[in-house]
Structure formats: structure tokens, C-alpha cells
Design an enzyme around this catalytic site. Structure first.
Site, PDB file in Angstrom:
ATOM      1  N   ASP A 190      39.782 -18.571  33.697  1.00 53.80           N
ATOM      2  CA  ASP A 190      39.869 -17.291  33.014  1.00 53.80           C
ATOM      3  C   ASP A 190      41.272 -16.746  33.296  1.00 53.80           C
ATOM      4  OD1 ASP A 190      39.119 -14.857  31.860  1.00 53.80           O
ATOM      5  OD2 ASP A 190      38.719 -14.043  33.842  1.00 53.80           O
ATOM      6  N   THR A 211      42.339 -13.031  33.014  1.00 51.27           N
ATOM      7  CA  THR A 211      42.330 -11.723  33.648  1.00 51.27           C
ATOM      8  C   THR A 211      41.506 -11.771  34.929  1.00 51.27           C
ATOM      9  OG1 THR A 211      42.297 -10.885  31.429  1.00 51.27           O
ATOM     10  CG2 THR A 211      41.993  -9.299  33.195  1.00 51.27           C
ATOM     11  N   THR A 235      40.667 -17.356  27.585  1.00 46.05           N
ATOM     12  CA  THR A 235      40.738 -15.914  27.813  1.00 46.05           C
ATOM     13  C   THR A 235      40.335 -15.165  26.565  1.00 46.05           C
ATOM     14  OG1 THR A 235      42.212 -14.096  28.343  1.00 46.05           O
ATOM     15  CG2 THR A 235      43.189 -15.966  27.238  1.00 46.05           C
ATOM     16  N   ASP A 271      41.872 -12.482  25.973  1.00 46.82           N
ATOM     17  CA  ASP A 271      43.075 -11.721  25.690  1.00 46.82           C
ATOM     18  C   ASP A 271      43.796 -12.269  24.463  1.00 46.82           C
ATOM     19  OD1 ASP A 271      44.719  -9.669  26.266  1.00 46.82           O
ATOM     20  OD2 ASP A 271      44.863 -10.186  28.391  1.00 46.82           O
ATOM     21  N   ASN A 294      32.078 -12.042  31.868  1.00 48.92           N
ATOM     22  CA  ASN A 294      32.303 -12.835  30.668  1.00 48.92           C
ATOM     23  C   ASN A 294      32.578 -14.300  30.991  1.00 48.92           C
ATOM     24  OD1 ASN A 294      34.704 -12.301  31.890  1.00 48.92           O
ATOM     25  ND2 ASN A 294      35.854 -12.122  29.990  1.00 48.92           N
TER      26      ASN A 294
END
Lengths: 1136, 338
Positions: A404, A406, A681, A683, A827
Site C-alpha cells: 500500500d 499511504t 494505492t 491515490d 482498505n
């Protein structure tokens, strides 16, 4: 709010549904209906598996469901029933030992669970009954009871909050023990319930229990004598979960809706599915081979027996006549019995003790991870956590790491960097000097001298102050010691702390504070902010349109003093831009994209003024959607989408997320170890890409292959066609044009001349996965092949489920590579569960990832030692353990098999029963256990420094068929040597100096002595790390064998029927010939091994590989010099 | 205080928990292995020579007396219907057969290690437990009770099939037979004779055997096995003990007598000898062979060429391997020492 919407289905319309339940608050029947008390389960929590009565049968049943135990049970039963060569004790005793040890362990664990259950079930609680407060025990709570809970107590069951002592009808809870999130969460009472709970007459209708902690839908009907029943919607904000703790609130009352095993906590308690390691699969394959060997040995012996007996005079010589029964037995039955007897005789080839040893090794070995001080993080004061010890060795086999971004690669420690209002940039670097940063003097970047209008500025800051779900930490509250997000450098005058579920929000609120707008907190649905002129503004909070990862935005609707209803919305650019007027977008987009490439997290802020009519409609729709029992989620999202439209874009923010300590070094080490790192991610691409550069996952020479919405929309053609072309093009580039690397141990050695990095986003991925059926598998295949040839793959804009999808795709690809997922947030749970090994980071986003992981570590940097150090060692240890176990049992049983050829296939055991039983339990078990716990064939520092060493054990190198074949061959060689060496010695059995002869037990004892010494010395030869424990155990085992043999043969044991070994060992030792043959055979057995060790060094592949590997690692290091002139230090791994 | 709190969760810093126990890390380098191999090789060759020479010096005289060949003197006895058959084997020694000489009998294709055969005895009975005289263990089947239901003592196949050929050795001096005394003591393991097997304490021993029958194959009951020596009867008869220790392989020899007395203690002088065999034991039915072996023994036991040759071979192998390794390492310039 007090009126139920007109289109709402009438009361009872949903009642026929099976999956809802009706609860009578306080067991008071509503006046209109006949009261039938419904049956629900009681509030007892039962996490224990056994009771005193069913422990024995249930535990035994469970243990014998394991295939190995069952096999030994069958062998044992055969021994009891059929007349077999060895007594049932020989296999019964080890089996009994194994079963007992396991039962004791499981019994103890269950006793602990019983204790914990009792603690919970007997916890004193207060129940309100007809106005009286009754003390009772937690387990006696029934659904419908009104329960009173005091501050800092945990809720005894799932409650609907009816009454709180706080005047704003809220209460605070922490769910630390449920999901680890230590922040305070606000829960609300059901609006407009009576202050007097005794006279409250209401029913609650809610869904049947389901495990999702964050979902709850229900309705409450309040009956009043003189009016129509009123209906209130109930959501998760009204539900207090069992296991959560009441905070900052003196006392609450609630009605129990789910009790006991139906509470959400209990429903979540169910263990996750068992993961099995690749080593275990190897063991099973080897087991099958040995089972075949066993059966074929038994078959050969049975066949030969009857061939041999068919010769005249052999079947029944006069000195060995058969009994009457034997003569009468059916021939085929006799054959079958003989077959079984041979099976029993050779069954030791499959060692019952291996399973115990492997389990002990795993269990004890995992402590070294927990104990490792390098994994201790002083910040959170915790070390590593091992949730399952079954996968230790898998850590040494990882081929793909899915990480991941973050919180994993980055610290999730947000700091407000800059913002942009109407396209003008406001940079914020130094808190103290720029408190009044909005003056035009030194704040802005030089080329952007002009500023946005004051009104726009203030609107933007108000938006930041209002559009969030942050709570102000109460200075008096006990929650003072909880983690807040104040780790950034707070300006001196900031006394208050903020609590929020997402650190971005805190960073934004703090950012606004530095510009002069301070959020003061919420008081009974009114938000208070202090503006730049230190005046206090209040806003009524009308609605919160919660954040969710699909919408990727959140909004609030507030009413200002002037009476305007305002909607503020913040979210990702991709989700905001389509919802605002397009002409505003371009100014902002430049900034957003530039910030993203610098590795910042960007959010766009928009607002909208709602006319009274608009608001009224939105309000009604929202109410209606919230009251829905079915598809509430979908309905809400539809309303949200409808409301959040046609907004005006105000500006954008940039928040910096620092890299984790040593993130780049760790990633580099992983790549050096031949592990492919994929970043998954949610993001956006630019941010993720910059993080990848910062982590040196992408390097200067890396050619990026992009498959994103942007590249797909380049052409005029349809997206599908473009996807097809791009996939083919990349495939050609990355797969076909690259010279194939040599398979096997050399994997990835000769680095491909060109590094490729692959970038894909969620939308494109779903196109790959969901394109028309015929091409889907083709695309998937192409995609996979491209990815496998890239050093790094970046998947951005991923939904949690897509992350798991990717992991699953790689996991199931050809060669089924071992995958590892690492993440810190909720998540990431899906991918952590999906991968072979799931690693949780004890980060800031709660503990869900940790709870679902197999291993949890405090920081990303610990992954390096976990894989390269511990993983490597564990793998080598267990692989050696497994091979050694099979080897030592093969050369144990082979002489016994060969002996059948010399005893007329009569199933005569070569060794005494004591030796048969104790061989695996006592004589040879401890040294290998010690080895498998302590061995460091290469010391940890070297392993960490030379990541390439990890490649030498890749692809299950030590448990492939070649090494297995080698060990088997070695076992056969030793077995043959032991048997025939002694056989030639016994050409003349007069082996004593006084002319006396040795018998069959002496024969077996000599073979057994050679065997025990040889297998122990073989292990000693393989041991590279001799601690005092190894010395103690190896020499101790041999001493024990000698001493045991003396005693076993030195005493007439009253419990033995036959004293077969009486003084056999002592006589053996008195014979010089026996000594000489023992020394000779041990040396001869070990000779090939010594030669191999010595000759492998100059001739073998390792010497050269190591050199090549070292130079390769060095090269990688030099090429990884700071890219784009960035500097990396411990203090700030930032992208400046 | 606060510092202590901070480190409360911190794992212990012991060498064990941190996997930093001091350890010896042996590397089998050429520098150790090559000299080691030379030393082992030389030592093995030394031992091998000693063993070989010792074994060569052991004198062995084997005589097969099964009587399969028609010209054999025992041919007449091979038919099992011939009872009390005696045959004589003559041989001559042309030099002194050094003493003490051991007389073995050897059987081949005889499976004393057959499992059911081996199990067919009653260990409790053989320790003199009278309870098992009347009710022998069922493991003794089919030699547990006779046709009339009387218990057999000692029961079981092993005891029943005891080797019952007898040997008498005569030196022919001036065509006169001079008996060579054969010593039947000390042919069984001391522990078997003194501890493992016991007679019942009944006195006289015969009374213990009331209401029992002798094994079917036996000519005399157990308590009369050796009329000359009352302490060599019952279960502690030396011949019986030797027989009860089952052989490991189907071709075996067992110690029959030692020649330790009188003028023959130093050995059998050169001359002519006659071995008179009381031929009772049938072996033809299962294609067996019987032989008698005269042998003297050394510190390593009876004659056995295997050990000496094996030591010589392994020793030379070690030396050769060390040379090979030396060459390999010379060629590769000791990469690990660099």
C-alpha cells in the site's frame, strides 16, 4: 425531521421480511398489538470450543481428522487386530504422545478462553426494569432490556442509544478493542425519545445481525397514547457495539438489540481461513512419495514371500511348523494379513514425530520474531506481532510484494503544505513567521504576486474549517493521552488537539488555523469557528455527506447565521472536477497536477449555495434515504450525487505525506533480493508515481509503460481498441523483445538491459478484467506477462477489492508465485487476506490491518529484516528439517526392509521395539529441533547486506525434487551401507574374543548404533552455527542413546515379557570387531558428504554466484544515487 | 521511572532472544579436510593391515558332514528313518592347530530368524516360573501342549528344534583313538547362564517337571540334558542356551565346545584325527547343510577377512581423495583462503 416522509411504506409493510427483527423496548408491549415476546439468544459469549464433558471426544475427533494422525491410528489398529511383527506399543506410544501434547495445548488454550468468557459473562451490569435499577450479570441481559452503562465501561451487548447524560444527546466511544481505532467516535441518541425511559413505549425494527461493524439499519416506532406512532431512522451512529468503551460521557442508557453470539463483535470473531505454506505442500508431496515407497516395499515383500514359500521345504520346515489356525486360514486372507504386517513393519518410514517437530519448530521459532529488538519501535512502544506461526518459512519465499502507499510507504503523518485559491498559490512553510501569511508580503511565490480576493480567501478557509468530521479534543477529558495528530510542529498558541479518523482532515483544519480560521468545536449541532478578526461564527450543521472511497469526496451542508444553506465539498480532483463549472477547472488543474508530481496529496474544495427550495428537497431526499431499510447505501449515494452537483470550485490544498523511515532502502533491498514490488494505492497516479520515484522503485533509466485513462483517451478511437493496441505494444516491448532470462536459480541474475515500470489505474484495470468475454482472458494474460517482466508495477486509483483482485491474479498465475501484501489500513485488509503472507503495519489508521494480518510490524523498514533475515533463515531451517526427517527415516527402515530377504520374509523386525519407538522420539529428534531453531548458515548481518542471497533459496529451492532426490539417495546409500556392512561382518558371527557368537538382536543393535551416530553426525556436518545448545543436544542425544541402551539391556525389566536385549549392548561394546565396523561404517557414510562440502566450494556455482551477486548489488546501489537531485535523510524523506 | 515504562514492552536483550548466542562456525575448508583425510587414511590402512594379518593368522578347519554326496561317510545317515546313526570323518593336521581351539557347528539355509519361530517360546517359563509350567504361554503354539493336553516344558518351536548332533574327537595315535576332551562350559553368554535363564528352585529339579512332557523332538527331558553335570541341566544347559540365542542370518555357526583341557589346551598337535558324529539332526528336508568348524580366535573374534579389507580400501580411498582434493584446490588457488 419529526415527520415521517409521506412516501414511506406503512408500518408493518416490512415486517413480513424474515431478515428483520422487532424489539420491544423494556419488554413493554405496544398498546395496539398482541405482545408475543420474541425469542433471541442470551447474552452469553462462548468463544471456547470445549466443555469438560465433550473435551475428550471432540478433541480426539478433531485431531484424528488430520490425515497424518488418522494414518497412525489405522496402523495402530492394524497392530492391535492383526498378528503383526511389532507390538501396538511401538506406534501407539508415539501417537499417544503426539495426541496428548496437542490435547494439552488445546485444552490449555480453551481454558484460557473459558476464563476470558467468564470474565465477560459475569461482568456486573445495571438493567432498568420498571423504573428500578437492577444489578445483574452480563450474561443475563435479554434483547429489549434497557441497560445502563457508566463512563469507561465497555458495552455488554449491542445497544441502541436512548439517553445520554451529555446535554447534546451524544456520547463518545472508542472502539479500540474492536478495530483498534483509538479516536473518539460520536454516537447520537435517537432523536426525541422521552426523557423518562420508564414510560417510553416503543418498538425497534432492525435487520438481523450481520458482521459489518459499520453498517446498521433500523427503525424505531415510538407510541404515544394520544398520537400516531412516530418513526425514527436508526443508523450505525445510534448503535453502540459490544466491546466498545464509553468515554467522556458520565452515563448512558440503551436498549439491547443484539446479544451474545449475535453481537457484531462475536460475529466478527470467527477466525480467518487457514493459510497453508508452500513447504507444507512440499511435505505432502514427499509424503506421497514415501507412502508409495512404503506400499511398494510391502508389496514386494509379500510377493516374494509367497514366491519363496512355493519352493518345497521352505514354507513349513519341520522346525517351524504352523499352528492349526494358520493352516486353516484362507490363502488370500493370509496374503492380506502379511501385507498389513509388512506395512506395519515399515510404517516408521513416515514419521509421526515430523509433524510434531515441524509444529514445535514453527511455534517456537515464531518467538524469535516477537523477541527481535530490531522490530521494536520506541514510538508506539511495541514490537512485531505474530498472528500465525504457520507461515514463517513463507517469508523466505516471497516473489511479489504488494504494498500500500499511504501509511506504508509513506508515514501518513500529514502536513499542510500549500493551497491554491482561484488559481493563486499560497505556500506555507514556516508557521511562526507567516501567521498572517495572507498578506501579500512574503507568503506567495514571487511570480504569483497577485492574490485572490479576500472574500474568496475567507470562503475557502471557512470551507476548510467546516467541511470535515474532526472533533476537538476536550481538554478535561480523559482521552488526553490518546494519540492525536499533533505530531507535526504545532504553533505555540495551539492548545487544542483534534481527533479525526483521517489525518488529512486534521492537517487541513490545522492549515486553516494557521491562516487564521480556527475550528472551535461542535456544540449541539452548531459548529463554531473563530475567524481572522477573532470573532466567533456559528453554523448549524444540517447534514454530513460522509466520505467513502467510491465517491472519494465528502460534503457538509450548513446554515450560516444569515440563514443561507451552504454545501461545502472536498474531494479528489477526479471526483470534484466533473461536478463544478468547467471554466474554473483549468486554473486549478495546473496546480493540482504540479503538486501531485511533487508527491503531495491534493484535495479540491468546492461549494454551492442552496436555495431554500433546493435545500428542502435535498433534506427530504436525505431523510428518506436514511430511513430506508433496504439498499440504504445505494439510495444515499444516489441522493449524494444529486446534491453534489453544479458546485463552484474554490481551490485546492496540498498535504505532504512523508516517506517512511528507510522506505527507499527497504524497497531497494527487496528488489535486490529478486522480489518484484507492486504498489497498489487508491491515490492518484501523479502522487503515487512520485512516491515510487522517491522510494527508488522507479529509477532514472526505468521506461514507464502507462496504461491509464489518460493514455487510453489519447486517440480518436474507442477506448477498447486503444487498450488492445497499447497492450500489444507494451507486450512486444517488455516481453517479446527482451532476451529470455535463464530459468532456475539464475533467475533475474543477468539484469535485463532495460528496466520497465508499468502503471495502470483502476478504471483501465477493470477494462482489462471486464472487457468482452472472449478477449478478457487474452488481455489478462497479456497484462500479466507485461507486469511480470517489469521491475515495478504501480496500480493507482485502486478500490480495496481491486487490490485483492490483482493479488489473486498474480497468485494464480503460472508457477503460482508466493505473494506478500503489506498495508496498514482497512482498505488493505482484502489484499492482506488474499496474499499468501499478509503483513500489517501498526500504523495510524487503526488496527484492522494488523488484526487480519499474519505478521504485524511497526514500520515498513522492518520488512527487510523480516524477509531477508528471518524469512531466509526460517526457510533454510524448515527445509532442512523436512529433508532430514525423510532421510533419517529412510535409512532407518531400509535395513529392516533388507533384512526381510534374509529371514524368509517373515516380518522379523531388525531392531528391538524400544529402539523402533524411541528412534524418532528421543534419539534423533532433539538435535534437528535445535538445528531448526538456531541454525544461521549465514549470519543475519550478511544476509541483510547481500540481498541477492535471498535469490539462492527462491522458488522453494531446497525442497524441489532434485534436493529431495539427493536426500533420498543419501538415505538409500546409508541404509544399504548399514545393512550390508554388518551383514558381511556377520559372515562369521563369532565376534567376541572368547569365541562366543552374536545373535539377531546383536545384529540389529550394531546397525542401530551406526544409524543413530551417522544421522546425528550428518546433522552435525550440516550445522554451521554451533551454539552451546547445539553442542549440548547433539552430544547429549548420543550420550543418552548409549546410557539408555546400557540400562535397557542392563536390567531385567519386570514389565517386559521378553528380555531380548539383555546385555546385548554391553556384549557389543566388548567386541573389538563391532567397534571397528561401527567406526568404519560411520566414516564411510559421511565421506560423500564431506567431499561434497569441500569440493563444492571451488567447483560449485555458489562461489561465482556470490561474487557476481555482490557486484550486482554494488551496481544497483550506485545507480540508485539520488534521483532528480533529491536528498534523502532520516530526518526528512521529503520531496522538496 | 518513565524510562522503565518506555521500555516495558521492549523485548529482552538477551543473546538467546536476539539469536546472537556465541557460536562456533566451523567451515570444512580444504586446509582441515585434506590433512584430516591423510591422517584418517593412514590410520585406516594401519588398522586394516593389523586386521588383515590377524585374520590371516587364524586357523580354520571346516568339515561338511551333511552327507549329500554318496561318497561321504555320513551318507548313510541322511535318511531320517535311520535312528542312532553314527558316522566318522577323518582328517589330519600337518602342523599344530593352535589353541585354544573352538568347535562350532554350522547350519545353512536354516531360518532361526523366522519371526513366528522366534516368538515361539515362553520367556516366563524359562525364568523358572512354575505357573507357566502348567499353562505355557500361547505364543508357544504349536508346541504348547502335546496331543494329550499335557504342557510341554520347555515349550515352543525354538526349544523343540534344539540341535542334537553330537561330536566326539579322537586323535589317532599309533592307530589308537585318544579322546580329545571337549569342554562344554563357557560356550553361552555369561548373562544368559547366570541371570536371564533360571531353573525352578524345586529340589530335585525333576519334581518341577511333574505333569509335563518333554518337547516332542527331544530324546530326554530337560532335567536330564547333561547326566554328567547336574548344574548343566534344565534351562541353564549351555547347549540349550546357545541354541536359544537365535542366529541373525540363515547361514550361521554356533559354538559347540572348546578344547581347553589337558595336553590339548595349547592346541591340536599335528597328526590324524577322527571326528565321530552322532547324526540326529535332519536338514535335507529344507535343503540345509551341516558342518563342523574348528577354529581358533583372536582379539577380533573368529576369522573374518571383511573388516581388514574394508579398512584397507577405505584408508586408501581417503588418501586418494586427499590427493584429488589437493589437485583441485591447487588448480583453483584456494578461493576461500584468499
Amino acid at each position: 425531521m419529526t415527520q415521517s416522509p409521506p412516501h414511506h411504506p406503512p408500518l408493518g409493510g416490512d415486517e413480513s421480511r424474515v431478515d428483520s427483527r422487532t424489539i420491544y423496548v423494556g419488554h413493554r408491549p405496544s398498546t395496539t398489538e398482541a405482545f408475543i415476546p420474541p425469542k433471541f439468544c442470551d447474552n452469553r459469549i462462548v468463544s471456547s470450543k470445549y466443555t469438560v464433558w465433550n473435551f475428550l471426544p471432540k478433541n480426539l475427533f478433531e485431531q484424528f481428522r488430520r490425515i497424518a494422525n488418522f494414518y497412525f491410528l489405522i496402523i495402530f489398529l492394524v497392530q492391535v487386530i492383526v498378528d503383526t511383527p511389532t507390538s501396538p506399543v511401538t506406534s501407539g506410544l508415539p501417537l499417544f504422545f503426539v495426541i496428548t501434547v496437542t490435547a494439552i495445548k488445546q485444552g490449555y488454550e480453551d481454558w484460557l478462553r473459558h476464563k476470558a468468557d467468564n470474565e465477560v459473562n459475569k461482568y456486573p451490569v445495571t438493567v432498568l426494569e420498571n423504573g428500578r435499577r437492577m444489578g445483574t450479570e452480563s450474561e443475563k441481559i435479554k434483547v429489549g432490556d434497557v441497560v445502563e452503562v457508566n463512563e469507561d465501561e465497555t458495552f455488554p451487548c449491542d445497544l441502541i442509544l436512548l439517553q445520554s447524560t451529555r446535554d447534546d444527546d451524544t456520547c463518545f466511544v472508542t472502539t479500540a478493542s474492536l478495530d483498534g481505532e483509538s479516536n473518539h467516535k460520536t454516537h447520537y441518541t435517537v432523536p426525541d425519545t422521552e426523557k423518562d425511559l420508564d414510560s417510553l413505549s416503543a418498538t425497534i425494527e432492525c435487520e438481523q445481525p450481520q458482521p459489518d461493524l459499520y453498517k446498521f439499519v433500523g427503525r424505531m416506532h415510538i407510541y404515544k397514547t394520544d398520537r400516531e406512532p412516530e418513526i425514527r431512522s436508526l443508523g450505525p451512529e445510534n448503535l453502540l457495539l459490544k466491546g466498545a468503551t464509553l468515554k467522556n460521557t458520565q452515563r448512558i442508557c440503551g436498549v439491547a438489540v443484539y446479544t451474545g453470539m449475535e453481537t457484531k463483535m462475536a460475529l466478527n470473531y470467527q477466525g480467518k481461513s487457514q493459510k497453508r505454506s508452500a513447504v507444507e505442500k512440499s511435505i505432502n508431496a514427499f509424503l506421497l512419495v514415501y507412502l508409495c515407497i512404503l506400499v511398494s516395499k510391502a508389496l514386494v515383500c509379500t510377493t516374494l514371500k509367497y514366491v519363496w514359500q512355493s519352493k518345497p521345504g521352505q514354507d513349513e520346515p519341520w522346525y517351524n511348523q504352523k499352528t492349526q489356525r494358520e493352516k486353516e486360514t484362507n490363502l488370500y486372507l493370509k496374503m492380506f494379513t502379511d501385507f498389513l504386517s509388512f506395512m506395519v513393519l515399515f510404517n516408521f518410514i513416515i514419521p509421526v514425530s515430523m509433524y510434531v517437530t515441524v509444529e514445535m519448530q514453527k511455534f517456537l521459532g515464531s518467538f524469535f520474531i516477537t523477541w527481535d529488538r530490531d522490530f521494536y519501535d520506541p514510538e508506539i512502544q511495541e514490537g512485531a506481532l505474530v498472528n500465525t506461526s504457520d507461515l514463517n518459512e513463507e517469508l523466505g519465499q516471497v516473489e511479489y510484494v504488494f504494498t500500500d502507499k499511504t501509511g506504508t510507504l509513506t508515514q501518513n503523518n500529514m502536513e499542510f503544505i500549500e493551497c491554491c485559491i482561484d488559481g493563486f498559490q499560497y505556500k506555507y512553510r514556516d508557521a511562526v513567521s507567516e501567521l498572517d501569511g495572507f498578506s501579500a508580503t512574503d507568503g506567495p511565490v514571487s511570480k504569483l504576486q497577485e492574490k485572490a480576493g479576500k472574500e474568496r480567501e475567507e470562503l475557502f478557509l471557512r470551507a476548510l474549517c467546516l467541511c470535515h468530521t474532526v472533533q476537538v479534543k476536550e481538554p478535561t477529558g480523559r482521552g488526553q493521552d490518546h494519540t492525536d495528530s499533533m505530531a507535526g510542529c504545532p504553533p505555540p498558541h495551539e492548545q487544542t488537539g483534534f481527533i479525526a479518523s483521517s489525518p488529512d482532515e486534521v492537517a487541513l483544519v490545522k492549515g486553516a488555523m494557521r491562516y487564521g480560521f480556527t475550528f472551535l468545536g461542535m456544540e449541539s449541532k452548531k459548529m463554531k469557528i473563530m475567524n481572522r478578526s477573532n470573532a466567533i461564527e456559528t453554523y448549524d450543521l444540517l447534514h454530513v455527506l460522509n466520505f467513502d472511497p467510491v465517491r472519494r469526496r465528502m460534503s457538509v451542508i450548513v446554515r450560516s447565521k444569515s440563514g443561507d444553506a451552504l454545501l461545502f465539498c472536498k474531494g479528489a480532483d477526479s471526483s470534484i472536477f466533473p461536478r463544478v463549472r468547467q471554466e474554473e477547472v483549468e486554473k486549478i488543474r495546473v496546480h493540482v497536477e504540479r503538486n501531485a508530481t511533487e508527491g503531495y496529496r491534493t484535495l479540491c474544495v468546492a461549494y454551492k449555495k442552496l436555495s431554500p427550495e433546493e435545500y428542502a428537497r435535498a433534506d427530504a431526499d436525505l431523510q428518506a434515504a436514511r430511513l430506508a431499510l433496504q439498499d440504504r447505501e445505494e439510495k444515499l449515494i444516489a441522493v449524494y450525487n444529486q446534491v453534489e452537483a453544479g458546485m463552484t470550485l474554490i481551490g485546492a490544498t496540498a498535504v505532504e505525506d512523508r516517506l517512511q523511515e528507510e522506505a527507499a532502502e527497504t524497497m531497494e533491498a527487496l528488489q535486490g533480493a529478486g522480489i518484484k514490488v507492486w504498489v497498489l494505492t487508491g491515490d492518484k497516479m501523479e502522487t503515487a508515481k512520485s512516491t515510487c520515484y522517491a522510494c527508488r522503485l522507479f529509477q532514472r533509466g526505468t521506461e514507464l509503460l502507462e496504461l491509464t485513462v489518460r493514455t487510453l483517451e489519447d486517440g480518436v478511437r474507442k477506448r477498447e481498441e486503444r487498450l488492445h493496441d497499447l497492450l500489444l505494444e507494451y507486450h512486444k516491448k517488455a516481453v517479446q523483445d527482451v532476451p529470455p532470462t535463464k530459468p532456475g536459480g539464475n533467475r533475474g541474475w543477468s539484469k535485463p538491459s532495460q528496466d520497465f515500470g508499468f502503471i495502470i489505474d483502476g478504471a483501465s484495470l477493470s477494462m482489462v478484467f471486464n472487457s468482452s468475454e472472449s478477449s478478457s482472458s487474452h488481455y489478462k494474460n497479456l497484462f500479466l506477462q507485461i507486469c511480470q517482466n517489469c521491475t515495478t508495477v504501480l496500480c493507482c486509483r485502486m478500490a480495496p477489492l481491486q487490490k485483492a483482485q490483482i493479488v489473486k491474479m498474480v497468485k494464480c498465475s503460472k508457477g503460482s508465485p508466493i505473494t506478500l501484501s503489506i498495508g496498514d489500513g482497512a482498505n488493505d485488509v482484502s489484499m492482506i487476506l488474499e496474499a499468501h503472507v499478509g503483513i500489517g503495519i501498526k500504523g495510524k489508521e487503526g488496527r484492522q490491518a494488523v488484526r487480519n494480518s499474519d505478521y504485524a510490524i511497526p514500520k515498513l523498514k522492518h520488512l527487510k529484516k523480516l524477509l531477508l533475515g528471518h524469512g531466509h533463515l526460517y526457510y533454510v531451517r524448515i527445509a532442512h528439517l523436512v529433508q532430514y526427517f525423510f532421510y533419517k527415516n529412510l535409512c532407518f527402515i531400509l535395513p529392516q526392509f533388507l533384512y526381510q530377504f534374509f529371514c524368509g520374509y517373515s516380518q522379523q523386525p531388525l531392531y528391538d521395539a524400544a529402539y523402533l519407538t524411541m528412534y524418532n522420539i528421543c534419539f534423533t529428534s532433539m538435535p534437528i529441533l535445535a538445528y531448526s531453531l538456531l541454525e544461521q548458515h549465514i549470519c543475519v548481518e550478511v544476509l541483510l547486506d547481500n540481498a541477492t542471497l535471498y535469490r539462492s533459496i527462491a522458488k522453494n529451492a531446497m525442497l524441489r525434487w532434485v534436493p529431495f532426490f539427493y536426500w533420498t539417495l543419501l538415505g538409500v546409500f546409508h541404509g544399504l551401507l548399514f545393512f550390508f556392512g554388518v551383514r558381511f561382518l556377520f559372515g562369521n558371527p563369532a565376534l567376541q574374543a572368547n569365541g562366543q557368537v552374536f545373535g539377531n538382536w546383536s545384529y540389529g543393535t550394531i546397525v542401530f548404533t551406526v544409524l543413530v551416530f551417522t544421522v546425528t553426525f550428518k546433522l552435525a556436518l550440516d550445522t554451521r552455527h554451533w551454539t552451546w545448545i547445539n553442542h549440548f543436544v547433539i552430544w547429549g542425544s548420543l550420550c543418552f542413546y548409549v546410557i539408555f541402551s546400557f540400562f535397557w539391556g542392563g536390567i531385567i525389566w519386570p514389565f517386559l515379557k521378553q528380555q531380548r536385549l539383555y546385555y546385548v549392548f554391553a556384549h557389543m561394546l566388548s567386541s573389538a570387531s563391532a567397534w571397528l565396523v561401527i567406526v568404519l561404517l560411520i566414516l564411510l557414510s559421511l565421506l560423500p558428504d564431506i567431499l561434497l562440502v569441500v569440493l563444492r566450494k571451488p567447483l560449485g556455482p555458489h562461489a561465482r554466484q556470490r561474487q557476481a551477486g555482490e557486484s550486482g548489488a554494488g551496481g544497483a546501489k550506485s545507480s540508485a544515487q539520488p534521483l532528480l537531485m533529491r536528498t534523502f535523510s532520516d530526518e526528512s524523506n521529503t520531496v522538496v | 521511572m518513565s524510562k522503565e515504562e518506555n521500555t516495558a514492552n521492549r523485548p529482552d536483550n538477551t543473546a538467546f532472544t536476539q539469536q546472537r548466542l556465541p557460536a562456533w562456525q566451523p567451515m570444512l575448508s580444504a586446509g582441515i579436510v585434506i590433512p584430516g583425510f591423510v591422517i584418517i587414511g593412514v590410520a585406516f590402512i594401519g588398522i586394516g593391515v593389523a586386521l588383515f594379518v590377524t585374520s590371516q593368522n587364524i586357523q580354520v578347519l571346516e568339515k561338511d558332514y551333511t552327507g549329500i554326496e554318496t561318497n561321504s561317510s555320513c551318507f548313510k545317515c541322511i535318511n531320517p528313518r535311520v535312528k542312532n546313526c553314527n558316522c566318522t570323518i577323518n582328517f589330519s593336521l600337518d602342523k599344530l592347530f593352535e589353541g585354544p581351539v573352538f568347535v562350532y557347528y554350522g547350519l545353512s539355509n536354516y531360518f532361526q530368524n523366522y519371526r513366528k519361530y522366534g516368538a515361539s517360546k515362553d520367556a516366563a517359563q524359562l525364568t523358572g516360573d512354575l505357573a507357566y509350567f502348567t499353562e505355557p504361554s500361547t505364543s508357544c503354539a504349536p508346541y504348547r501342549k502335546d496331543a494329550k493336553g499335557k504342557p510341554i516344558v520347555p515349550c515352543g518351536s525354538i526349544a523343540n528344534s534344539i540341535f542334537n548332533d553330537t561330536f566326539k574327537l579322537f586323535q589317532i595315535v599309533n592307530s589308537r583313538n585318544v579322546a580329545v576332551p571337549l569342554d562344554g562350559k563357557g560356550i553361552a553368554w555369561w548373562t544368559d547362564y547366570n541371570i536371564k535363564y533360571r531353573n525352578p528352585t524345586t529340589n530335585p529339579l525333576k519334581n518341577a517337571f511333574n505333569d509335563t512332557v518333554k518337547p516332542i523332538f527331544w530324546p530326554r527331558p530337560a532335567y536330564e540334558l547333561d547326566p554328567t553335570n547336574p548344574s548343566n541341566n534344565g534351562f541353564i544347559n549351555q547347549d540349550f542356551l546357545v541354541w536359544m540365542r537365535r542366529s541373525a542370518l540363515p547361514n550361521f555357526r554356533k559354538l559347540y565346545r572348546r578344547i581347553t583341557e589337558g595336553e590339548y589346551a595349547k592346541g591340536l598337535p599335528a597328526g590324524d584325527y577322527a571326528l565321530v558324529i552322532g547324526y540326529n539332526y535332519p536338514v535335507k528336508a529344507f535343503d540345509g547343510r551341516k558342518k563342523v568348524v574348528f577354529s581358533n580366535v583372536s582379539w577380533m573374534g573368529g576369522k573374518n577377512q571383511f573388516l581388514g579389507i574394508a579398512y584397507l580400501v577405505i584408508g586408501s580411498l581417503c588418501v586418494v581423495m586427499s590427493i584429488v582434493m589437493l589437485i583441485v584446490y591447487a588448480k583453483f588457488k584456494f578461493p576461500d583462503e584468499e
